[in-house]
Scaffold this motif. Sequence first.
Motif, mmCIF file in Angstrom:
data_model
loop_
_atom_site.group_PDB
_atom_site.id
_atom_site.type_symbol
_atom_site.label_atom_id
_atom_site.label_comp_id
_atom_site.label_asym_id
_atom_site.label_seq_id
_atom_site.Cartn_x
_atom_site.Cartn_y
_atom_site.Cartn_z
ATOM 1 N N GLU A 195 42.661 -13.360 -25.844
ATOM 2 C CA GLU A 195 41.381 -13.946 -25.557
ATOM 3 C C GLU A 195 40.437 -13.821 -26.403
ATOM 4 O O GLU A 195 39.211 -14.032 -26.351
ATOM 5 N N ARG A 196 40.699 -13.446 -27.768
ATOM 6 C CA ARG A 196 39.929 -13.197 -28.893
ATOM 7 C C ARG A 196 39.012 -14.507 -29.326
ATOM 8 O O ARG A 196 38.401 -14.584 -30.190
ATOM 9 N N TRP A 197 39.775 -15.647 -29.144
ATOM 10 C CA TRP A 197 39.383 -16.890 -29.256
ATOM 11 C C TRP A 197 38.010 -17.157 -28.893
ATOM 12 O O TRP A 197 36.927 -18.001 -29.235
ATOM 13 N N ILE A 198 37.651 -16.209 -27.895
ATOM 14 C CA ILE A 198 36.197 -16.600 -27.413
ATOM 15 C C ILE A 198 35.213 -16.225 -28.378
ATOM 16 O O ILE A 198 34.072 -17.000 -28.406
ATOM 17 N N THR A 199 35.480 -15.335 -29.042
ATOM 18 C CA THR A 199 34.630 -14.947 -30.330
ATOM 19 C C THR A 199 34.169 -15.968 -31.291
ATOM 20 O O THR A 199 33.140 -16.027 -32.087
ATOM 21 N N GLU A 200 35.159 -16.875 -31.559
ATOM 22 C CA GLU A 200 34.990 -18.272 -32.356
ATOM 23 C C GLU A 200 34.509 -19.318 -31.586
ATOM 24 O O GLU A 200 33.881 -20.067 -32.374
ATOM 25 N N TYR A 201 34.719 -19.451 -30.484
ATOM 26 C CA TYR A 201 34.469 -20.690 -29.516
ATOM 27 C C TYR A 201 32.922 -20.514 -29.244
ATOM 28 O O TYR A 201 32.308 -21.644 -29.280
ATOM 29 N N TYR A 202 32.705 -19.396 -28.807
ATOM 30 C CA TYR A 202 31.303 -19.324 -27.989
ATOM 31 C C TYR A 202 30.163 -18.461 -28.878
ATOM 32 O O TYR A 202 30.688 -17.430 -29.518
ATOM 33 N N PRO A 203 29.066 -18.418 -29.037
ATOM 34 C CA PRO A 203 28.129 -17.562 -29.751
ATOM 35 C C PRO A 203 27.849 -16.306 -29.089
ATOM 36 O O PRO A 203 27.574 -16.229 -28.150
ATOM 37 N N CYS A 204 28.276 -15.258 -29.685
ATOM 38 C CA CYS A 204 28.387 -13.714 -29.102
ATOM 39 C C CYS A 204 27.199 -13.054 -29.755
ATOM 40 O O CYS A 204 26.916 -13.098 -30.961
ATOM 41 N N GLU A 205 26.662 -12.135 -28.903
ATOM 42 C CA GLU A 205 25.495 -11.360 -29.759
ATOM 43 C C GLU A 205 26.158 -9.943 -30.240
ATOM 44 O O GLU A 205 25.836 -9.529 -31.202
ATOM 45 N N ARG A 206 27.352 -9.720 -29.410
ATOM 46 C CA ARG A 206 27.698 -8.374 -29.871
ATOM 47 C C ARG A 206 29.429 -8.441 -29.780
ATOM 48 O O ARG A 206 29.850 -8.994 -28.889
ATOM 49 N N VAL A 207 30.267 -7.960 -30.724
ATOM 50 C CA VAL A 207 31.727 -7.957 -30.645
ATOM 51 C C VAL A 207 31.956 -6.482 -31.142
ATOM 52 O O VAL A 207 31.890 -6.314 -32.335
ATOM 53 N N GLU A 208 32.595 -5.500 -30.181
ATOM 54 C CA GLU A 208 33.002 -4.157 -30.740
ATOM 55 C C GLU A 208 34.385 -3.919 -30.488
ATOM 56 O O GLU A 208 34.794 -4.588 -29.443
ATOM 57 N N ALA A 209 34.984 -3.126 -31.188
ATOM 58 C CA ALA A 209 36.424 -2.642 -30.955
ATOM 59 C C ALA A 209 36.384 -1.732 -29.905
ATOM 60 O O ALA A 209 35.628 -0.791 -29.766
ATOM 61 N N GLY A 210 37.338 -1.773 -28.925
ATOM 62 C CA GLY A 210 37.541 -0.948 -28.030
ATOM 63 C C GLY A 210 38.576 -0.101 -27.968
ATOM 64 O O GLY A 210 39.377 -0.001 -29.064
ATOM 65 N N ASP A 211 39.310 0.201 -26.758
ATOM 66 C CA ASP A 211 40.559 0.897 -27.005
ATOM 67 C C ASP A 211 41.887 -0.024 -27.174
ATOM 68 O O ASP A 211 41.934 -0.914 -26.780
ATOM 69 N N GLY A 212 42.516 0.385 -28.137
ATOM 70 C CA GLY A 212 43.914 -0.298 -28.231
ATOM 71 C C GLY A 212 43.571 -1.747 -28.947
ATOM 72 O O GLY A 212 42.819 -1.907 -29.919
ATOM 73 N N ASP A 213 44.189 -2.689 -28.446
ATOM 74 C CA ASP A 213 43.710 -4.222 -28.794
ATOM 75 C C ASP A 213 42.529 -4.700 -28.277
ATOM 76 O O ASP A 213 42.237 -5.881 -28.397
ATOM 77 N N GLN A 214 41.783 -3.930 -27.325
ATOM 78 C CA GLN A 214 40.782 -4.509 -26.474
ATOM 79 C C GLN A 214 39.418 -4.727 -27.423
ATOM 80 O O GLN A 214 39.062 -3.958 -28.200
ATOM 81 N N TRP A 215 38.822 -5.564 -26.958
ATOM 82 C CA TRP A 215 37.414 -5.711 -27.673
ATOM 83 C C TRP A 215 36.415 -5.981 -26.500
ATOM 84 O O TRP A 215 36.620 -6.317 -25.472
ATOM 85 N N LEU A 216 34.960 -5.379 -26.739
ATOM 86 C CA LEU A 216 33.958 -5.752 -25.920
ATOM 87 C C LEU A 216 32.938 -6.825 -26.556
ATOM 88 O O LEU A 216 32.786 -6.643 -27.580
ATOM 89 N N VAL A 217 32.947 -7.777 -25.848
ATOM 90 C CA VAL A 217 32.084 -8.868 -26.142
ATOM 91 C C VAL A 217 30.908 -9.168 -25.291
ATOM 92 O O VAL A 217 31.141 -9.238 -24.261
ATOM 93 N N SER A 218 29.867 -9.579 -25.779
ATOM 94 C CA SER A 218 28.653 -9.847 -25.158
ATOM 95 C C SER A 218 28.268 -11.280 -25.538
ATOM 96 O O SER A 218 28.014 -11.390 -26.853
ATOM 97 N N LEU A 219 27.720 -11.833 -24.492
ATOM 98 C CA LEU A 219 27.098 -13.166 -24.825
ATOM 99 C C LEU A 219 26.152 -13.692 -23.921
ATOM 100 O O LEU A 219 26.296 -13.157 -22.739
ATOM 101 N N ARG A 220 25.446 -14.813 -24.162
ATOM 102 C CA ARG A 220 24.605 -15.275 -23.291
ATOM 103 C C ARG A 220 25.420 -16.550 -22.537
ATOM 104 O O ARG A 220 25.897 -17.295 -23.224
ATOM 105 N N VAL A 221 24.693 -16.684 -21.310
ATOM 106 C CA VAL A 221 25.327 -17.792 -20.609
ATOM 107 C C VAL A 221 24.195 -18.662 -20.036
ATOM 108 O O VAL A 221 22.973 -17.971 -19.706
ATOM 109 N N THR A 222 24.356 -19.660 -19.506
ATOM 110 C CA THR A 222 23.398 -20.461 -18.856
ATOM 111 C C THR A 222 22.923 -19.874 -17.368
ATOM 112 O O THR A 222 21.674 -19.875 -17.030
#
Length: 351
Positions: free
Chosen positions: A254-281
Amino acid sequence: MTRPAARNGSRASADRLARLLNLVPYLLARPGIEIAEAAGDLGVTERQLREDLELLWVCGLPGYGPGDLIDMAFDGDRVTITYDAGIDRPLRLTPDEALALVVALRMLAETPGVANREAVERALAKIEAAGDLVGAPVAVRLPGDTPRVEALRAAVEGGKALRITYYTAARDETTERVIDPLRMLMVGGRAYVEAWCRRAEAVRLFRADRIDAVTELDEPATVPPQAVPHDLTEGVFRPSADLPLITLRIGRGERWITEYYPCERVEAGDGDQWLVSLRVTDLGWARRFVLGLGPEVTVVAPVELAEQVRATAAAALDAYAVPTPTAVPRPPEVDPQRAPSGDPAVAGRTQ
């Protein structure tokens, strides 16, 4: 995303190309002109003009040998073109080149929101007439150009207020509005009507494919002075601090989210996981967004969104649940030796 430096570089290159194409005919008409005078006429510095002349040394016809490149002679601070490589001749388009220009201009003319559409149509008429392409069998249709878009374009150009029935995906609701159109435009391959919405009392963008019905009113469109068109250079959605912020834990798929949507923060988590923060309507849109993703997504914040996703998923599972069928009682076992003759249970088993 195109960076500002890249856009500036492209403009500078285009400006220089136009200057070089104009420079040769200019110098041919003024043999022996002083470089300072030429720089003043062309609106450049002497240094820039000398750099352009140095570039002309390596420009010319294919083969690029001594008899193919543009040549010039210098006498002190004066310059004379001695070989122009054919740039003095008027431009002649081949049928294929003329047809390519016709297709490009027709696409430009059909693009919603294009300024100076009359100038595009005049240029198209001149090229068609010069190239004997008037009425050429060329049909141009943009990806998002539908009969609805054509009807909306005609209504907007008519300058009348419109009554529309519009589906708002963020709230999953359909409303009726009266709008005063500002313009039509194409963003990301989708057609939009930008208008003053009397219901919201603000400028809004309406996707053409979400307008279920449109009626042209008798009254003219009246746009108030405070109605300012949106700046769409960075896209339709512009995140701001007043919008809800959501945080998701996503897997590799699901990392494509970071390329398709404007994200405020992307951080590496455990293993292959990422923490992604983004604004929504709004959280309603976020709930449907998360439910549409795969199992590698977990809502971290806010808690309200996690609860909405959990409740909706549970309701969906309940709707697909299959009730357990009622067991059919088996008939009692009958001993053939002890059953009375003519017993249908025995008869059915001994036939």
